[in-house]
Design a protein around this motif. Structure first.
Motif, PDB file in Angstrom:
ATOM      1  N   ILE A  11      46.763   9.070  26.589  1.00  0.00           N
ATOM      2  CA  ILE A  11      46.211   9.167  27.934  1.00  0.00           C
ATOM      3  C   ILE A  11      45.198  10.307  27.987  1.00  0.00           C
ATOM      4  O   ILE A  11      45.566  11.479  27.831  1.00  0.00           O
ATOM      5  N   GLN A  46      51.897  10.812  34.083  1.00  0.00           N
ATOM      6  CA  GLN A  46      52.063  10.038  35.319  1.00  0.00           C
ATOM      7  C   GLN A  46      51.700  10.868  36.535  1.00  0.00           C
ATOM      8  O   GLN A  46      51.325  10.324  37.578  1.00  0.00           O
ATOM      9  N   THR A 100      47.515  12.715  35.253  1.00  0.00           N
ATOM     10  CA  THR A 100      46.402  11.761  35.143  1.00  0.00           C
ATOM     11  C   THR A 100      46.891  10.379  35.574  1.00  0.00           C
ATOM     12  O   THR A 100      47.005   9.457  34.751  1.00  0.00           O
ATOM     13  N   PRO A 101      47.217  10.215  36.860  1.00  0.00           N
ATOM     14  CA  PRO A 101      47.849   8.973  37.300  1.00  0.00           C
ATOM     15  C   PRO A 101      47.007   7.711  37.089  1.00  0.00           C
ATOM     16  O   PRO A 101      47.558   6.658  36.771  1.00  0.00           O
ATOM     17  N   GLY A 102      45.696   7.800  37.237  1.00  0.00           N
ATOM     18  CA  GLY A 102      44.857   6.604  37.072  1.00  0.00           C
ATOM     19  C   GLY A 102      44.963   6.003  35.676  1.00  0.00           C
ATOM     20  O   GLY A 102      45.334   4.827  35.525  1.00  0.00           O
ATOM     21  N   TRP A 111      47.196   6.553  33.451  1.00  0.00           N
ATOM     22  CA  TRP A 111      48.605   6.213  33.193  1.00  0.00           C
ATOM     23  C   TRP A 111      48.934   4.855  33.805  1.00  0.00           C
ATOM     24  O   TRP A 111      49.532   3.997  33.150  1.00  0.00           O
ATOM     25  N   ILE A 112      48.540   4.642  35.065  1.00  0.00           N
ATOM     26  CA  ILE A 112      48.792   3.358  35.728  1.00  0.00           C
ATOM     27  C   ILE A 112      48.077   2.236  34.983  1.00  0.00           C
ATOM     28  O   ILE A 112      48.635   1.147  34.793  1.00  0.00           O
ATOM     29  N   ASP A 113      46.845   2.491  34.527  1.00  0.00           N
ATOM     30  CA  ASP A 113      46.112   1.476  33.768  1.00  0.00           C
ATOM     31  C   ASP A 113      46.863   1.082  32.499  1.00  0.00           C
ATOM     32  O   ASP A 113      46.974  -0.107  32.179  1.00  0.00           O
ATOM     33  N   ILE A 155      50.148   1.427  31.838  1.00  0.00           N
ATOM     34  CA  ILE A 155      51.390   0.729  32.197  1.00  0.00           C
ATOM     35  C   ILE A 155      51.082  -0.687  32.664  1.00  0.00           C
ATOM     36  O   ILE A 155      51.750  -1.652  32.271  1.00  0.00           O
ATOM     37  N   SER A 156      50.059  -0.844  33.498  1.00  0.00           N
ATOM     38  CA  SER A 156      49.691  -2.172  34.011  1.00  0.00           C
ATOM     39  C   SER A 156      49.296  -3.109  32.875  1.00  0.00           C
ATOM     40  O   SER A 156      49.717  -4.273  32.842  1.00  0.00           O
ATOM     41  N   HIS A 209      50.233  -2.912  29.789  1.00  0.00           N
ATOM     42  CA  HIS A 209      51.452  -3.231  29.037  1.00  0.00           C
ATOM     43  C   HIS A 209      52.267  -4.309  29.742  1.00  0.00           C
ATOM     44  O   HIS A 209      52.720  -5.268  29.108  1.00  0.00           O
TER      45      HIS A 209
END
Length: 168
Positions: free
Chosen positions: A139, A147, A150-152, A154-156, A158-159, A161
């Motif tokens: 990340i 999480q 750098t939430p953006g 991280w969400i990308d 996870i999404s 995956h």
């Protein structure tokens, strides 16, 4: 029974960098004599000199402001039982490796680590290499808590995956 797996900021065996059982034992000794609150205060006072504190963590403190950042750290820290704190240190430093068994994982796996989380980068790469159906996500700008830091990105990760794990 497991549809997919995310392994974040973890290792398949003891950490060789940045973790010492003795440090956790000394911290537990201080906490038993005083409190986890006092140990938190000591660690906060020394945070500026902590060579293992990532730039992502320092950036988060600047972005949130010291009051909000340290209130969260205090809540996390003082919620931990002193025995759990000490045991965490011994597990991080001395856990039995499971590296030889990683090839038994048979589901889509995301191995995720912040690019500045130095103690966990090599173990993450080793897990990715050993797990057949895995992807490695470093990340950008992330430390040990991507999480939050750098939430953006991280969400990308996870999404992507979850989309892959669901076949689409």
């Amino acid at each position: 029974r497991v549809a997919s797996l995310v392994l974040m900021d973890t290792a398949p065996g003891p950490l060789s960098e940045g973790v010492s059982r003795a440090i956790f034992e000394k911290g537990a000794q201080i906490a038993r004599a005083t409190s986890m609150q006092k140990l938190h205060e000591i660690l906060r006072a020394r945070a500026g000199d902590d060579k293992f504190r990532t730039e992502a963590d320092r950036r988060l403190e600047r972005e949130w402001g010291a009051e909000r950042y340290w209130a969260r750290q205090q809540m996390r820290f003082t919620s931990m039982d002193v025995e759990a704190f000490e045991r965490l240190g011994s597990e991080l430093a001395e856990q039995q490796p499971v590296t030889a068994r990683l090839d038994e994982i048979r589901c889509p796996t995301l191995v995720l680590v912040g690019e500045t989380d130095a103690p966990f980068i090599a173990p993450s790469r080793a897990m990715h290499a050993a797990i057949a159906d895995s992807r490695l996500a470093l990340i950008p700008g992330g430390g040990h808590s991507p999480q939050i830091e750098t939430p953006g990105p991280w969400i990308d990760a996870i999404s992507a995956h979850l989309l892959r794990a669901r076949g689409g």
